[in-house]
Design a protein around this motif. Structure first.
Motif, short mmCIF file in Angstrom:
data_model
loop_
_atom_site.label_atom_id
_atom_site.label_comp_id
_atom_site.label_asym_id
_atom_site.label_seq_id
_atom_site.Cartn_x
_atom_site.Cartn_y
_atom_site.Cartn_z
N SER A 183 -6.71 10.71 -48.21
CA SER A 183 -5.27 9.96 -48.02
C SER A 183 -5.38 8.90 -47.32
CB SER A 183 -4.41 11.12 -47.59
OG SER A 183 -3.05 10.42 -47.27
N TYR A 184 -4.80 7.66 -47.78
CA TYR A 184 -4.92 6.58 -47.07
C TYR A 184 -3.76 6.41 -45.98
CZ TYR A 184 -8.70 4.55 -49.87
OH TYR A 184 -9.82 4.38 -50.72
N ASN A 185 -2.63 7.13 -46.48
CA ASN A 185 -1.46 7.11 -45.44
C ASN A 185 -1.85 7.87 -44.20
OD1 ASN A 185 0.25 5.91 -46.93
ND2 ASN A 185 0.84 7.75 -48.13
N GLU A 186 -2.89 9.14 -44.33
CA GLU A 186 -3.21 9.82 -43.26
C GLU A 186 -4.53 8.81 -42.49
OE1 GLU A 186 -5.72 14.02 -42.15
OE2 GLU A 186 -5.65 13.46 -44.20
N ILE A 187 -5.13 8.05 -42.97
CA ILE A 187 -6.07 7.22 -42.32
C ILE A 187 -5.26 6.20 -41.62
CG2 ILE A 187 -7.83 5.46 -42.57
CD1 ILE A 187 -8.91 6.81 -44.98
N ARG A 188 -4.04 5.48 -42.05
CA ARG A 188 -3.24 4.90 -41.42
C ARG A 188 -2.82 5.40 -39.89
NH1 ARG A 188 -0.45 0.23 -43.93
NH2 ARG A 188 -1.35 0.03 -45.90
N ARG A 189 -2.28 6.85 -40.28
CA ARG A 189 -1.91 7.60 -39.04
C ARG A 189 -2.82 7.49 -37.67
NH1 ARG A 189 0.89 10.47 -42.97
NH2 ARG A 189 -0.63 11.96 -43.21
N TYR A 190 -4.28 7.79 -38.39
CA TYR A 190 -5.10 7.74 -37.38
C TYR A 190 -5.44 6.53 -36.64
CZ TYR A 190 -6.55 12.71 -38.70
OH TYR A 190 -6.57 13.93 -39.14
N ARG B 284 -13.53 2.39 -53.90
CA ARG B 284 -12.93 1.67 -52.94
C ARG B 284 -12.07 0.43 -53.38
NH1 ARG B 284 -18.27 1.58 -48.55
NH2 ARG B 284 -18.19 3.61 -48.45
N ASN B 285 -10.75 0.67 -53.09
CA ASN B 285 -9.76 -0.38 -53.64
C ASN B 285 -9.33 -1.30 -52.46
OD1 ASN B 285 -8.01 1.30 -52.13
ND2 ASN B 285 -7.04 2.20 -53.71
N ALA B 286 -8.40 -2.05 -52.83
CA ALA B 286 -7.90 -3.21 -51.87
C ALA B 286 -7.23 -2.31 -50.37
CB ALA B 286 -6.88 -3.92 -52.63
N GLU B 287 -6.82 -1.49 -50.64
CA GLU B 287 -6.40 -0.59 -49.58
C GLU B 287 -7.28 -0.05 -48.73
OE1 GLU B 287 -3.03 1.60 -47.47
OE2 GLU B 287 -2.93 0.01 -48.68
N TRP B 288 -8.54 0.28 -49.36
CA TRP B 288 -9.68 0.73 -48.46
C TRP B 288 -10.14 -0.55 -47.67
CZ3 TRP B 288 -14.60 -0.85 -47.53
CH2 TRP B 288 -15.35 0.20 -46.98
N TYR B 289 -10.41 -1.65 -48.42
CA TYR B 289 -10.66 -2.79 -47.57
C TYR B 289 -9.78 -3.25 -46.42
CZ TYR B 289 -14.57 -3.25 -50.61
OH TYR B 289 -15.78 -3.16 -51.42
N PHE B 290 -8.38 -3.04 -46.61
CA PHE B 290 -7.58 -3.32 -45.72
C PHE B 290 -7.68 -2.58 -44.44
CE2 PHE B 290 -3.34 -2.59 -43.83
CZ PHE B 290 -3.07 -3.74 -43.23
N LEU B 291 -7.74 -1.05 -44.75
CA LEU B 291 -7.73 -0.21 -43.53
C LEU B 291 -9.09 -0.35 -42.85
CD1 LEU B 291 -6.23 2.83 -45.21
CD2 LEU B 291 -5.11 1.31 -43.72
N LYS B 292 -10.23 -0.74 -43.52
CA LYS B 292 -11.55 -1.00 -43.00
C LYS B 292 -11.51 -2.02 -42.00
CE LYS B 292 -15.96 0.23 -42.63
NZ LYS B 292 -16.47 1.55 -42.29
N GLY B 293 -10.78 -3.18 -42.59
CA GLY B 293 -10.77 -4.26 -41.76
C GLY B 293 -9.73 -3.85 -40.41
N SER B 294 -8.94 -3.15 -40.60
CA SER B 294 -7.91 -2.77 -39.62
C SER B 294 -8.75 -1.85 -38.37
CB SER B 294 -6.87 -1.67 -39.85
OG SER B 294 -5.98 -2.52 -40.83
N VAL B 295 -9.55 -1.06 -38.94
CA VAL B 295 -10.44 -0.24 -38.03
C VAL B 295 -11.41 -1.23 -37.28
CG1 VAL B 295 -12.61 1.14 -37.85
CG2 VAL B 295 -10.51 1.77 -39.29
N CYS B 296 -12.04 -2.35 -38.03
CA CYS B 296 -12.94 -3.17 -37.34
C CYS B 296 -12.21 -4.20 -36.49
CB CYS B 296 -13.41 -4.19 -38.46
SG CYS B 296 -14.75 -3.40 -39.52
#
Length: 201
Positions: free
Chosen positions: A80-87, A108-120
């Motif tokens: 769940s990308y929403n769950e990842i956002r919460r983390y 891995r879609n656009a949301e995956w890359y955005f969230l991976k960028g947010s982690v970095c």
């Protein structure tokens, strides 16, 4: 975390109309009004809450491009990308990163890359963050959230970092110095030539 598709009894490949139809059938079946004088009232309320949560999660995530489930038997139960956002928002970037890394390459879609960028970005890995945000924007150019993140990083790369008037991170070089450092260097040069730019030093 329950697979919301299993809760509704539909395939991850189901259309939105099929999902809505399954949801309506479950609402009819478990609506608490039918169990007012029944010992199953609490069970029905819990089941109805589960169905509502699953439906909302699927619809919201699909509309934001943010839910990924693979076929059964692949060993990948879904993220769940929403769950990842919460983390990420709570600062638990290690858990968010581990969840992202569990997503197969082909999922891995656009949301995956955005969230991976947010982690970095949160970890201070700015060049990697920029690359991931760029990929997200190239995959979903109409998404304003992704574009806004990339634009913010472009400003930082061009020297418009908040709280850092001296410039960005990517174009910084060893030749860039602040005013005090420049004056000290100039004073040293003057002293080597017999002069003194700053008498107190």
């Amino acid at each position: 975390m329950n697979d919301p598709y299993k809760v509704l009894g539909v395939s991850p490949n189901a259309t939105e109309d099929e999902i809505k139809a399954a949801y309506k059938e479950l609402v009819k079946k478990y609506h608490p009004d039918q169990y007012q004088d029944s010992p199953l009232k609490n069970v029905a309320e819990e089941k109805m809450a589960e169905v509502n949560t699953a439906y909302d999660e699927i619809i919201n995530s699909r509309r934001s491009g943010g839910y990924s489930y693979s076929n059964a038997g692949s060993g990948y139960s879904g993220v769940s990308y929403n769950e990842i956002r919460r983390y990420i928002q709570s600062g638990d970037v290690t858990r968010a990163d581990n969840m992202l890394d569990s997503v197969p390459q082909n999922e891995r879609n656009a949301e995956w890359y955005f969230l991976k960028g947010s982690v970095c970005y949160t970890r201070g890995w700015l060049n990697e963050a920029y690359q991931y945000f760029s990929t997200a924007v190239s995959m979903a150019p109409a998404n304003m959230e992704y574009r806004s993140a990339l634009n913010q990083m472009d400003q930082q790369r061009n020297g418009y970092m908040r709280g850092n008037p001296m410039g960005g991170y990517a174009n910084s070089t060893g030749n860039q110095m602040d005013c005090c450092t420049s004056l000290c260097c100039a004073d040293c040069c003057c002293e080597m030539m017999g002069g003194d730019l700053i008498p107190c030093c």
